[in-house]
Scaffold this motif. Structure first.
Motif, short mmCIF file in Angstrom:
data_model
loop_
_atom_site.label_atom_id
_atom_site.label_comp_id
_atom_site.label_asym_id
_atom_site.label_seq_id
_atom_site.Cartn_x
_atom_site.Cartn_y
_atom_site.Cartn_z
N GLY A 128 0.80 -1.01 -0.01
CA GLY A 128 -0.14 -0.20 0.11
C GLY A 128 0.74 1.14 -0.17
O GLY A 128 0.28 2.57 -0.16
N ASP A 129 2.23 1.16 0.25
CA ASP A 129 3.14 2.32 0.32
C ASP A 129 2.90 2.90 -1.33
O ASP A 129 2.92 2.25 -2.34
N PHE A 130 3.41 4.15 -1.37
CA PHE A 130 3.52 4.89 -2.64
C PHE A 130 4.90 5.28 -2.55
O PHE A 130 5.49 5.93 -1.81
N ILE A 131 5.87 4.97 -3.78
CA ILE A 131 7.23 5.25 -3.94
C ILE A 131 7.28 6.49 -4.70
O ILE A 131 6.94 6.37 -6.17
N THR A 132 7.40 7.75 -4.20
CA THR A 132 7.33 9.14 -4.91
C THR A 132 8.68 9.43 -5.33
O THR A 132 8.86 10.00 -6.54
N HIS A 133 9.87 9.27 -4.66
CA HIS A 133 11.27 9.61 -5.37
C HIS A 133 12.02 8.35 -5.08
O HIS A 133 12.10 7.62 -4.03
N LEU A 134 13.01 8.35 -6.02
CA LEU A 134 14.36 7.45 -5.80
C LEU A 134 15.56 8.21 -5.69
O LEU A 134 15.65 8.98 -6.62
N ASP A 135 16.37 8.05 -4.69
CA ASP A 135 17.55 9.02 -4.56
C ASP A 135 17.13 10.36 -4.54
O ASP A 135 18.16 11.26 -5.13
N GLY A 136 15.95 10.83 -4.09
CA GLY A 136 15.69 12.46 -4.26
C GLY A 136 15.14 12.85 -5.32
O GLY A 136 14.66 13.99 -5.58
N LYS A 137 15.10 11.97 -6.43
CA LYS A 137 14.36 12.37 -7.71
C LYS A 137 12.91 11.80 -7.82
O LYS A 137 12.78 10.56 -7.67
#
Length: 448
Positions: A128-137
């Motif tokens: 259910g988590d949303f991943i919005t950034h990868l390494d700040g991007k």
């Protein structure tokens, strides 16, 4: 949905039939014979002539392809280069990365579930988590394959995920160290009472053979006779159709396992027992199948087949509801179309699309301290934008049933922990088998 898909490879003749379409070129489209293609070409020309910046042809064509497929359903996609290689690697059963099953939800990457024992699970990533950034991007709006390719990487390297978790006010960061995801599709152990527990974590190659070996090993450990078996398919996102059939065949003497039906006649296929493994490898030992909202596609085939044949008692929570078949249609040497070509049906003729498999006994995971909150946030195939609609009109209230409170189960996680119970659903299954209550369930026609 980015997971090992329920799919089969298309015959070579299919690929040859598609190649002229991809190589004919836009300029050869006859607008009088196909006005829709004429309109598409007209848009292409206007963009090339008038857009503020010079636009690469490959970008425009890829955008048109992605747009066509996105208008169909969440599981159809164009794969090339690294995307295609990653899919083949996943089917092979190991890769280097985080160990996440994810999907695209309104241009955002949403976690279906972390694989058991994976780096993502150990770092605290939740379903259910949303991943919005990868390494700040920011990755919002990117394709799912682009996001997944960035999450993959050499074992031992780290990546920082920015996560938005419904119910929390602010996003937060989680640093995950990538590992070699040896998914170990089958694990087993012998519990008290000579009850074997076999967990199938995903349907990669040789799962059927691995489960057969596990049953034989458990029988030896039990001194020659098992008191029962638990087949744990929870949080199993699916995989190979052939392996789902093989696993079902292990426990069935005869009869149909699954059928798939599509618009094209060649997609109408029926799979029967005794084609891979003769007889019941468990020799009639009482069997419980555990499922939950993360059990999808191939997992639902197995649960549905064993339920319809009254070979197993299905327990847990309603499954994900992915009742479609994706076929890999090669286009060139390094590109292919993953296209939804059929729906599959259980032996009694049920489609699990949207509705999933309803357990014979609904058992919540009481040992989860965030169970109530997670139940409200739980989502399935029916929640995905553009999902295929079930041909049977489904009752929304029935689909939302497991988000309510069941008065039969009132123990708190703290009370269970004091009793040494860390996995309540498994505990309930084991207790049911120990009591000898795993009799044949009621006929499907009587289920509501």
């Amino acid at each position: 949905m980015k997971l090992v898909p329920l799919m089969r490879s298309a015959a070579l003749v299919t690929a040859v039939a598609l190649l002229p379409v991809t190589t004919a070129g836009m300029a050869q489209v006859d607008g009088r014979a196909a006005p829709q293609f004429g309109k598409l070409y007209a848009v292409y020309q206007r963009i090339k002539a008038n857009y503020v910046d010079t636009v690469d042809d490959e970008k425009l064509v890829r955008g048109a392809i992605d747009g066509m497929l996105a208008s169909l359903d969440p599981h159809s996609a164009y794969l090339d280069g690294g995307d295609l290689q990653r899919l083949e690697t996943m089917i092979g059963g190991n890769y280097q990365g985080l160990g996440l099953s994810v999907t695209m939800d309104d241009q955002a990457v949403k976690v279906i579930s972390p694989f058991r024992g994976s780096p993502a699970e150990k770092a605290g990533v939740k379903a259910g988590d949303f991943i919005t950034h990868l390494d700040g991007k920011l990755i919002f709006g990117q394709s799912l394959d682009e996001a997944v390719s960035k999450m993959r990487g050499p074992a031992g390297t780290t990546i920082r995920l920015t996560i938005f978790r419904p119910g929390r006010d602010e996003p937060f960061d989680v640093t995950v160290t990538r590992g070699v995801i040896e998914l170990e599709p089958v694990t087993s152990k012998l519990e008290a009472g000579k009850i074997g527990v076999i967990a199938v974590n995903e349907f990669s190659r040789d799962v059927g053979a691995d489960v057969k070996s596990a049953v034989q090993t458990l029988r030896r450990q039990a001194g020659g006779a098992l008191g029962g078996l638990v087949l744990d398919l929870r949080s199993n996102p699916g995989g190979s159709l052939d392996e789902a059939v093989a696993l079902s065949d292990l426990f069935l003497d005869s009869g149909q396992i699954v059928s798939q039906r599509g618009r094209i006649k060649r997609e109408n296929i029926y799979y029967d027992a005794e084609k891979v493994y003769p007889g019941d490898v468990a020799k009639g030992v009482p069997l419980v199948v555990l499922i939950d909202a993360g059990s999808a596609s191939a997992s639902e085939i197995v649960a549905g087949a064993l339920q319809d044949h009254h070979r197993a008692l299905v327990m847990g929570e309603r499954s994900f509801g992915k009742g479609s078949v994706q076929t890999l249609l090669p286009l060139t040497r390094d590109s292919a179309l993953k296209l939804t070509t059929a729906r599959y049906f259980t032996p009694s003729g049920r489609s699990v699309q949207e509705g999933g498999i309803e357990p014979d006994i609904t058992v919540p995971q009481l040992s989860d301290p965030d169970r109530a909150k997670r139940a409200k946030l739980r989502y399935r195939e029916s929640d995905l934008r553009g999902h295929l609609v079930n041909e049977v009109d489904l009752d929304d209230k029935q689909l939302e049933f497991d988000k309510g409170t069941d008065p039969r189960f009132s123990e708190t996680p703290e009370e269970l922990k004091a009793k040494g119970i860390e996995d309540y659903q498994l505990h309930y299954a084991l207790q049911t088998l120990r009591r000898g209550a795993a009799a044949a369930p009621a006929p499907v026609a009587k289920r509501k």
